[in-house]
Design a protein around this motif. Sequence first.
Motif, PDB file in Angstrom:
ATOM      1  N   CYS A 193      -7.184   0.568  -5.395  1.00  0.00           N
ATOM      2  CA  CYS A 193      -6.667  -0.645  -4.742  1.00  0.00           C
ATOM      3  C   CYS A 193      -7.800  -1.332  -3.967  1.00  0.00           C
ATOM      4  O   CYS A 193      -8.814  -0.709  -3.654  1.00  0.00           O
ATOM      5  CB  CYS A 193      -5.547  -0.233  -3.793  1.00  0.00           C
ATOM      6  N   CYS A 217      -7.837  -1.869  -1.008  1.00  0.00           N
ATOM      7  CA  CYS A 217      -7.974  -1.223   0.303  1.00  0.00           C
ATOM      8  C   CYS A 217      -8.870   0.010   0.214  1.00  0.00           C
ATOM      9  O   CYS A 217      -9.189   0.629   1.220  1.00  0.00           O
ATOM     10  CB  CYS A 217      -6.607  -0.843   0.861  1.00  0.00           C
ATOM     11  N   CYS A 220      -1.861   2.464  -4.912  1.00  0.00           N
ATOM     12  CA  CYS A 220      -1.041   1.501  -4.165  1.00  0.00           C
ATOM     13  C   CYS A 220      -0.242   0.604  -5.118  1.00  0.00           C
ATOM     14  O   CYS A 220      -0.719   0.254  -6.198  1.00  0.00           O
ATOM     15  CB  CYS A 220      -1.918   0.603  -3.302  1.00  0.00           C
ATOM     16  N   HIS A 252       0.814  -1.219   0.000  1.00  0.00           N
ATOM     17  CA  HIS A 252       0.000   0.000   0.000  1.00  0.00           C
ATOM     18  C   HIS A 252       0.846   1.268   0.000  1.00  0.00           C
ATOM     19  O   HIS A 252       0.383   2.341   0.373  1.00  0.00           O
ATOM     20  CB  HIS A 252      -1.000  -0.046   1.162  1.00  0.00           C
TER      21      HIS A 252
HETATM   22 ZN   LIG Z   1      -3.998  -0.250  -1.083  1.00  0.00          ZN
END
Ligand SMILES: [Zn+2]
Length: 425
Positions: free
Chosen positions: A272, A274, A279, A261
């Motif tokens: 991403c 996340c 990232c 990340h």
């Molecule tokens: Zn990420």
Amino acid sequence: MNLPATELSELPLRLEQPDFPARPDHAVLLSATARMVADGSAVTKADITRTLDIARSTANVVVDDLLERGLIERAGNSEASGRGRPGERLVIAPSFGTVLVADIGNRSTRVCVSDLSQQVRAARSLDIGFEDAPDQVLAAVIAALDDALDSSDCDPALVRCVAVGLPASIDIRSLPPVIRRPTNSLWDGFPVTHHLSRHFECPVILENDANLRAIAESRILPAHQLPLIYIKMGTGVGGGIIGREGRLQRGADGAAGEIGHIQVHSALEIRCSCGKYGCLQAIASESALLERIRSRTGENPSATTESNLTERLRSGDLVTAEVMHESALAIGEVVAALVQFHNPARVVLGGALIEANEETLAVVRSIVYRSAHPLATRNLYLGQSLLGRDGALIGGVISAIEHALSPDRISSARPGESKITFTEG
Ligand SMILES: [Zn+2]
């Protein structure tokens, strides 16, 4: 499927010594001695006296105590070295027990039973992983470990520690430590250690899988080839850092080494898993490669899977080579920054795709040597993983043994007791 124990052929690897103060107490000496006997680095009283730099009488007391606790036993005479007389050889008593390891991947899981001398007694492979529900996965892991214990004639009452590796960050400030993965509500905060410690009645270690691989890679090398940074490219991108003194660096909360990340220029437009943009993982993971291959070729998702990426790369498929090159450039950008910041002695790249083609390594290497300061690259070795996919299991075996042979655990083992007094942690 049963995995032959011989796959893990590099064992035993070096165990780290516990923190060794100027005046070590009895528990530290018990732990240090047990670990040396366990990894075979000192197996006679003379070796132990010399390596720990302690009085012969102190070594006698420590060895007698370990014998009385049933942790070690005599195994005949060792070969005489140099002019020395042959000494009585000590080994970890097989009856002292075993450790268990589960390496939970995204879609598959491997488990094994090992004794405290790193001899893998049985292993199993499961088609279930982090993409499935945690209670289902842990039930399957427990059943597979019970089966492996049974087939290897190991007493379930003598399991000393369980180590679990997962492709996720572990919050080490939480008691007990838990997984932090906000985008995976099933596993986020799930009490993994509680489920396993209740079943096996022993301590459970929860660790990020890249950290376990980093530990294993660092122990197969001479101790001076540290610090080490391990980078895993798989369904996600992860990393682990081993410091100069040989210890895993977890950071303040457990997130150290999570390189997937870190932001890279080439991924700024890509979202991403996340939830953030830019990232490294969003451009360099296997899932990201697949996305780009599909969008450039218009191929049906079922025709392009993670399992045939390696095959496509080997067969010289141009689009696969192109997206792999883009991912290598992004990894190179991040590794160059890490090398500049941390000055590691060794950077290890692991994962099926990296191990399948030399090109990625060559690209990363050229970026790192071009961008980082010469002092940071003067003694740098940048290469592929030595242990491949076995790394996480081996790192788990080592971590579990070191925990079982830690000063706290050993000093609470009473003679004649089948199990060390249990406290969760
Ligand atoms: Zn990420």
